[in-house]
Scaffold this active site. Structure first.
Site, mmCIF file in Angstrom:
data_model
loop_
_atom_site.group_PDB
_atom_site.id
_atom_site.type_symbol
_atom_site.label_atom_id
_atom_site.label_comp_id
_atom_site.label_asym_id
_atom_site.label_seq_id
_atom_site.Cartn_x
_atom_site.Cartn_y
_atom_site.Cartn_z
ATOM 1 N N ALA A 80 -12.842 -8.792 -10.187
ATOM 2 C CA ALA A 80 -11.928 -7.859 -9.527
ATOM 3 C C ALA A 80 -10.649 -8.555 -9.057
ATOM 4 O O ALA A 80 -9.540 -8.074 -9.308
ATOM 5 C CB ALA A 80 -12.630 -7.187 -8.350
ATOM 6 N N GLU A 81 -10.780 -9.681 -8.380
ATOM 7 C CA GLU A 81 -9.614 -10.298 -7.754
ATOM 8 C C GLU A 81 -8.712 -10.967 -8.786
ATOM 9 O O GLU A 81 -7.484 -10.918 -8.676
ATOM 10 C CB GLU A 81 -10.062 -11.309 -6.694
ATOM 11 C CG GLU A 81 -10.849 -10.670 -5.538
ATOM 12 C CD GLU A 81 -12.331 -10.468 -5.881
ATOM 13 O OE1 GLU A 81 -12.743 -10.872 -6.993
ATOM 14 O OE2 GLU A 81 -13.060 -9.893 -5.052
ATOM 15 N N TYR A 87 -25.541 -7.018 -14.261
ATOM 16 C CA TYR A 87 -25.055 -8.250 -13.643
ATOM 17 C C TYR A 87 -26.086 -9.358 -13.793
ATOM 18 O O TYR A 87 -27.287 -9.136 -13.618
ATOM 19 C CB TYR A 87 -24.805 -8.042 -12.153
ATOM 20 C CG TYR A 87 -23.588 -7.232 -11.858
ATOM 21 C CD1 TYR A 87 -22.345 -7.566 -12.394
ATOM 22 C CD2 TYR A 87 -23.664 -6.129 -11.017
ATOM 23 C CE1 TYR A 87 -21.220 -6.809 -12.114
ATOM 24 C CE2 TYR A 87 -22.545 -5.371 -10.724
ATOM 25 C CZ TYR A 87 -21.322 -5.711 -11.277
ATOM 26 O OH TYR A 87 -20.215 -4.963 -11.002
ATOM 27 N N ASN A 94 -14.264 -1.883 -2.700
ATOM 28 C CA ASN A 94 -15.010 -2.262 -3.917
ATOM 29 C C ASN A 94 -16.512 -2.416 -3.683
ATOM 30 O O ASN A 94 -17.102 -3.457 -3.997
ATOM 31 C CB ASN A 94 -14.454 -3.604 -4.432
ATOM 32 C CG ASN A 94 -13.732 -3.439 -5.761
ATOM 33 O OD1 ASN A 94 -13.839 -2.424 -6.433
ATOM 34 N ND2 ASN A 94 -12.987 -4.455 -6.150
ATOM 35 N N ARG A 138 -8.813 8.143 -5.587
ATOM 36 C CA ARG A 138 -9.721 9.272 -5.816
ATOM 37 C C ARG A 138 -9.985 9.512 -7.298
ATOM 38 O O ARG A 138 -10.052 10.649 -7.741
ATOM 39 C CB ARG A 138 -9.121 10.528 -5.206
ATOM 40 C CG ARG A 138 -8.894 10.446 -3.712
ATOM 41 C CD ARG A 138 -8.185 11.679 -3.198
ATOM 42 N NE ARG A 138 -6.779 11.707 -3.629
ATOM 43 C CZ ARG A 138 -5.920 12.690 -3.349
ATOM 44 N NH1 ARG A 138 -6.320 13.758 -2.657
ATOM 45 N NH2 ARG A 138 -4.676 12.645 -3.763
ATOM 46 N N GLY A 167 -11.833 -2.229 -14.993
ATOM 47 C CA GLY A 167 -10.625 -2.882 -14.517
ATOM 48 C C GLY A 167 -9.503 -1.930 -14.166
ATOM 49 O O GLY A 167 -8.429 -2.374 -13.749
ATOM 50 N N THR A 168 -9.727 -0.628 -14.323
ATOM 51 C CA THR A 168 -8.666 0.327 -14.029
ATOM 52 C C THR A 168 -8.229 0.235 -12.562
ATOM 53 O O THR A 168 -7.035 0.199 -12.250
ATOM 54 C CB THR A 168 -9.130 1.767 -14.342
ATOM 55 O OG1 THR A 168 -9.541 1.815 -15.705
ATOM 56 C CG2 THR A 168 -8.014 2.760 -14.112
ATOM 57 N N ASP A 222 -8.559 -2.266 -10.549
ATOM 58 C CA ASP A 222 -7.912 -3.557 -10.275
ATOM 59 C C ASP A 222 -6.466 -3.547 -10.764
ATOM 60 O O ASP A 222 -5.578 -4.109 -10.110
ATOM 61 C CB ASP A 222 -8.683 -4.698 -10.958
ATOM 62 C CG ASP A 222 -10.142 -4.739 -10.512
ATOM 63 O OD1 ASP A 222 -10.422 -4.391 -9.348
ATOM 64 O OD2 ASP A 222 -10.991 -5.101 -11.339
ATOM 65 N N ASP A 261 -11.249 -6.440 -19.245
ATOM 66 C CA ASP A 261 -11.087 -6.219 -17.806
ATOM 67 C C ASP A 261 -9.631 -6.223 -17.376
ATOM 68 O O ASP A 261 -9.279 -5.653 -16.336
ATOM 69 C CB ASP A 261 -11.759 -7.360 -17.033
ATOM 70 C CG ASP A 261 -13.195 -7.085 -16.662
ATOM 71 O OD1 ASP A 261 -13.966 -6.747 -17.577
ATOM 72 O OD2 ASP A 261 -13.538 -7.211 -15.472
#
Ligand code: CA
Ligand code: CA
Ligand code: CA
Ligand code: CA
Ligand code: CA
Ligand code: CA
Ligand code: CA
Ligand code: CA
Ligand code: CA
Ligand code: CA
Ligand code: CA
Ligand code: CA
Ligand code: NI
Ligand code: NI
Ligand code: NI
Ligand code: NI
Ligand code: NI
Ligand code: NI
Ligand code: NI
Ligand code: NI
Ligand code: NI
Ligand code: NI
Ligand code: NI
Ligand code: NI
Ligand code: NI
Ligand code: NI
Ligand code: NI
Ligand code: NI
Ligand code: NI
Ligand code: NI
Lengths: 319, 319, 319, 319, 319, 319
Positions: E35-36, E106, E168, E230, E258-259, E261, E297
């Site tokens: 994510a980051e 995961y 998240n 949303r 990844g949208t 992010d 991603d």
């Protein structure tokens, strides 16, 4: 019109990548190949005006053969089979690695070509050729293909076209005894014979050394020129009472299939070009060697590349 | 021993990627598929103990079928054909996109299964099943396959095994008239019939709405349960004098081949599990819908996934 | 000799798979494409005897173009450039997805064709054609290509060959003003014009509706037949004082590149076959629609498939 | 019930193509592999009824292992781990080329098998076997896996099942000292030992030649048969006071991983088949050699192919 | 020094092609994502000087992450883990199609980052940033990662760096109750909050409409700016007592991962560039929309492309 | 700032898989490569702070070069060409197999770098380096590139930066006579010269053995250190009146392109690290050897791997 006209079967070739097995691999490389069209394509890459006669199913697989051979520069005269039973012969190729041999699975029974008749083909293409070429595979396919082979050799003979024939014995298609009987009736109608030494021994029963086999084949069947091929030992030709020898040009082998056909294509291209048998054999050797470096049945090359291979002038990176 | 036993032909399936043509594409995806083994595999993925009986060539292609079906959890009882003529049927699949339909080219004539005899198969596998399933494709393959179909239905009937049959008419294999004659002699030996409405109309001549077709099929041939499938309109079943209806579960279609087989597999798995026909139809609908989302003839799924599809609880990304 | 003769540039086309970016993708799909050869190939797939004239670098990339077009059944008459500066034009295609458009990067400056001269080409091929076709791309390539375009139109005109021209304005090659000046001098030598409505407006300044544009183009330049194409709205033709309209046949788009060329190929094939403009437009529409379903610049199809698309008879799976 | 029963870990194996680096390659080949299941699969390909016991995560990766082993003909008895922490061990394989070695990166800590208990497995499968086989990798995985190894060897011993063990020391899993201590407590419960000479030296401290190592291992731990493997030098076995030697069969190496496991699988298959240790070693050598020609951990072959390798009858192309 | 500094875990992402299943597919696409770092890469593509802090295994997989992020233009400050237990977290992505959802598996337990300590990182990178960003995933990874998160927020706060946080919530990492407790202690140290409405409801218990949620979050935790996202409904921001709304820009979705992010990256890039929150939200929306069109991603784009998406000027083919 | 600064052209490299021909293959591997950036990347993989100066087209292909070099850890200072004529040079690589050489087709005329001016580059990057490196390719590209080369060598000289130069003669770019004239004017401004023996002979006319060539080059042009490379024979250096020799480290060759650049990168990395020329040559030899094992222009490695190659400690499988 074409100078070299060939006749025979071309199949779909399906193969897993090297190191993968047919039993397990999810993606198969799909190409087309057949001894006679391989010869035509090899000759075309050397500049010969080459054609191929055959019968194909009127479906995407038949059209695929047409596309592929056209891309190699071969002219086609094809009878289209639009019957319900129309099919393209298929072969599966699994390349081996020691101690595993390369395996070929034929699935070619009842292919459209097995119903071919001379009347379906354009015989004027044969009549206007310099050389007509077919192989021992074609008469093994069916009675109809065998009969058409006879008829095309007759047409070529009457038109004074050089009749070229490669024994090309396939033990998966017929027995040695069946092949022998058929070869014996055909060889009297041949002007230029390509005889793998193994076939001459196994099928025709010659157990001499290569020179003698060449001489005896020429003598027994009254054949002008006999080329005997001996795998890694190279080839030799008997013609006009003389023997010419040609070594093999070393190659790193990516795919050995079609090596013999590339050899024949190189020889025929050069003979049609007016060279003598010695030069022709050397072009055959170079073509065979280059074929090994390319994946697929068909030699993809140029005359310049063949000549560079002959001159051993191809080491290193050119940039 | 297996609770569901199926019998039929499984072929090698070769297909170019979507958007590519069979005429031009260099790499073909290779899988295996066949109506009856597709049913067995779909049922197995839902937890059914499922088996498949057939005859295969004793070569890498035959072994490939074995590997693939085993990987789907199907038990095999296979007669091996080691004759020279042994071959695996093949089909080429070219997926269409409007205005081009999906095209299937069969190359299945004279496959090893066309020589199958009941004596080559382990009939005790049939006798100990809950359900024996085959389809209208099998008797269309050859006289021998047709006879073996009759014989296996007889064995199943004598052992009180539920005999399941899917009409599965293939116009590329036989004419509607030929199929009708054969269907009419078989349907008297069937307990559970899957009838695509189009086949019921084209082949058997029923021109009613789906409900009437189901009722009339059950009545004409004394069949306990008749399931009529209607493509996008869903399915219905007639049994015990009652009609049960089931809609289609919407799916994004990656590959439509095998959708009907997944439906039958889902229905049979749930019936064998002891559910009623209404629940069974819903599992069939979910299985069919999931099949569409996966490339290949065969549904790859789990019971949990089928149930999530039934509960529409699968939107979004789970993480 | 060929009935349809085309002249123009064909490039190497390199593209990442859909959903991948040119900036990052490790494997590029390599094909060849060019407006005029796309037209010839589309017509050839419909049975037209079609040829393509051009100039190519004497290297593997030039030979690749030859192979590809031959495989599509197009006859070639090519001038070979063996200078040090010989090069094949290239274009990179990145297919978009909303809100990202499809991007084309041209790398075609100084390609071998920019040095072409009429004297290098076999003008008798043009003289014996029914239709000679080129597009507004060719004169934009270089002064030499522009001059050769003029010369070939002159040769065609003198031989009473129908001169066909597609405006095909490319803003990455020249300004609208430059294009307009050149178009105005060429259009007087054209018998059949394909005019995308956007080009007619942007470049030639016609701001009417499509019907009026067709009429005015025919009138201003004394052109026998003007076909105006309007993207999703379909096409119309003005000829003999009448307007014929043709809608678009819906398609699922795999690759939109070459749609317009397939349309032109379909129209020309049908006109050469002797049909009227209305039938020709419908074949063009079907060809364009089928093109969209296949990856690549070139329509791969058959006459039967085009006719099935016209008859909307292609739904479902055929088996 | 199975004649050969194995127990151990099977992992997901991810590898870039040869000549590509794990650091950069975009597509990884995904397979499954593990020493004990590799042995079971190799034996199954030779016709042995072989089984594999283990514990797997109840997710698609665990099911992938099941699919893969079933496709190789191995019967499974698997404990499913549906805890949150369930995971499949993974290993990354980067094949080297001189002067770069092949690199293996294990990511197998805390895999589901590390929590396995004998009570989760069907011990009757072990009891009814001819041979039970595991390796020195399994006790290195976790205390639980180590304890279960002990317990299964005990069960096998009580049922008079031959207990087979391969030292298979993995320096990335534990130190030589740790391994030695564990081996010393296990070897007293082994009937057939496979000892790579390097492991016998590094871990167990035998610094003799191979013959002496075999003799001393048999003597020190009272083991009926000890097979010492020496890489390219071949193998030897000590049993009944005698030494039998076996050379290596030359192979072109596509993928060396799993060679030792194929050897063990070949030996065990042949012993179970009733052959003596000398014949068994030769089948092991042929299996090992064929393994090298195929990409992946697992030998894909047939008994016929193994015997052809033994008879060196596989040169050339068979067609 | 970097203007945007992010901190978190980046994993290896392995996925079969669309339409294939993780259970069966032989080739997995391998990329990296987290994510980051996704946020940093998206901002970098818009021209921001962006950095990423983390801990990675000192092996080819760790170096792969470095290579990938560098290629996206992100500066790295990485602590290298050369312990035996060093590992890179992995995730398996199986893209769904209705009625099957997209599935993420995961395999990230005990990744090297779970042992990270603030002392291993270069805190001066944080101190000299304009914005420091992390997400609710990082404190869920381990006690050490959670503590380091606290510490980095403290360092950022003391240096007057804007502290940005995205809730998240990942239900596969911790329970809603655990997450809530941790969020509540962190949110007091945040200046800019990104709150998916679902997380605000499920985890933090706000059951209002989006506007009220934004207002209440800002009020409860004294946060300067709260952005509520949303999904398909778009986003809104509360800041300075005002609400700004932003719709979604329609996209054809190739890969939805990844949208969110990319949205955050777009917003942060634009805020750092000096724009107001309304403009920033629009860049976020465009970035999110473009992300959907690319596999992987990470958003691969340019500022020009983002602005074209904002201006809807991207239809058709540009050539 | 960077310790090693390089200047030159980097191209898109397109190549079919080994065993496939550029004329026929449908998928081309796409990478980037150029002599000077290859050197920078090889040095960076050994830990050197390395940079590359150049001019690139402002399009996806130019950005691709940036991404690739950044991923290799190279710092960039690039002038962006946003003119209409901007282009990235391309080269096509067809790997040979005996008797076919490897073929390189350059398509690099008029690439953006041919318009580079010193004023577009950040000269302070050069001034703060330890070593500035370029090759004989750069001045061959265009008058502007040649002039910029002179200027950068001047800047480096004034700043007391070691000026490194590799003759790298490319016969496809200029004649030997042209190259000689230019080399003669440049060599007076060089401190460290890499001279392939073939170039020293063909271009500069030295016909001695390698030792004498090194001595004479140093003497004729007053060069501190001259390294002569001799392909399979290894390299030697002349410096401070002494000769140091270094053999080749054997390698299995996957891709020979870039071997020389990896050698230079290894030597420079080690010299910058403070080692003497003898150690530096050995690192160069190891880097060159490892390069051969990886597909692509660029060496992907680590210092640990290079040192293992030096110590020959890399046999077998590490697990
Ligand atoms: Ca596949
Ligand atoms: Ca695959
Ligand atoms: Ca291929
Ligand atoms: Ca291919
Ligand atoms: Ca392909
Ligand atoms: Ca690549
Ligand atoms: Ca392709
Ligand atoms: Ca990739
Ligand atoms: Ca694979
Ligand atoms: Ca990929
Ligand atoms: Ca291809
Ligand atoms: Ca590649
Ligand atoms: Ni594969
Ligand atoms: Ni697949
Ligand atoms: Ni596979
Ligand atoms: Ni393709
Ligand atoms: Ni291809
Ligand atoms: Ni990719
Ligand atoms: Ni890719
Ligand atoms: Ni790649
Ligand atoms: Ni990639
Ligand atoms: Ni790649
Ligand atoms: Ni790759
Ligand atoms: Ni696949
Ligand atoms: Ni594979
Ligand atoms: Ni697969
Ligand atoms: Ni290919
Ligand atoms: Ni290919
Ligand atoms: Ni393709
Ligand atoms: Ni292709």
């Amino acid at each position: 019109m074409a100078d070299l006209v060939t006749f025979g079967e071309t199949m779909l070739r399906l193969s897993p990548p090297a190191g993968q097995r047919l039993e397990t691999e999810g993606e198969l490389d799909a190409q087309v190949g057949g001894a006679e069209s391989n010869v035509a394509a090899a000759a075309a890459s050397l500049g010969t005006d080459a054609a191929w006669l055959s019968k194909l199913p009127a479906n995407p697989l038949g059209r695929r053969v047409v596309r592929s051979l056209r891309s190699h520069g071969v002219t086609l005269d094809v009878a289209w089979d639009d019957s319900d039973a129309a099919r393209l012969g298929t072969y599966y190729l699994e390349r081996g690695a020691d101690p595993r041999g390369t395996d070929v699975i034929y699935d070619r029974a009842d292919a459209s070509i097995t119903t071919v008749a001379a009347g379906e083909l354009d015989l004027s293409v044969v009549e206007s050729a310099d050389v007509f070429h077919t192989t021992g595979i074609t008469p093994a396919l069916s009675a109809a293909a065998s009969e058409t082979t006879t008829e095309l050799l007759r047409v070529a003979g009457e038109a004074d076209v050089t009749r070229s024939f490669d024994l090309n014995y396939r033990s998966k298609l017929w027995s040695a005894a069946e092949a022998r009987e058929r070869y014996e009736s055909l060889l009297g109608h041949v002007d230029l014979l390509f005889a793998p030494i193994r076939d001459a021994r196994t099928v025709l029963g010659y157990d001499d050394d290569a020179e003698s086999v060449a001489y005896r084949l020429a003598d027994d069947y009254d054949i002008e020129t006999v080329v005997v091929t001996r795998g890694a030992t190279g080839s030799l030709a008997y013609t006009d009472g003389e023997i010419v020898e040609q070594g093999v040009i070393d190659a790193e082998t990516v795919d050995a299939i079609g090596t013999g056909d590339a050899f024949v294509g190189g020889v025929l291209a050069e003979l049609i070009d007016g060279s003598g048998i010695d030069t022709a054999l050397s072009y055959g050797a170079a073509a065979a060697s280059l074929k090994r470096t390319v994946e697929g049945d068909v030699l993809v090359t140029t005359r310049a590349e063949v000549e560079a291979a002959l001159n051993q002038s191809t080491d290193g990176i050119s940039r």
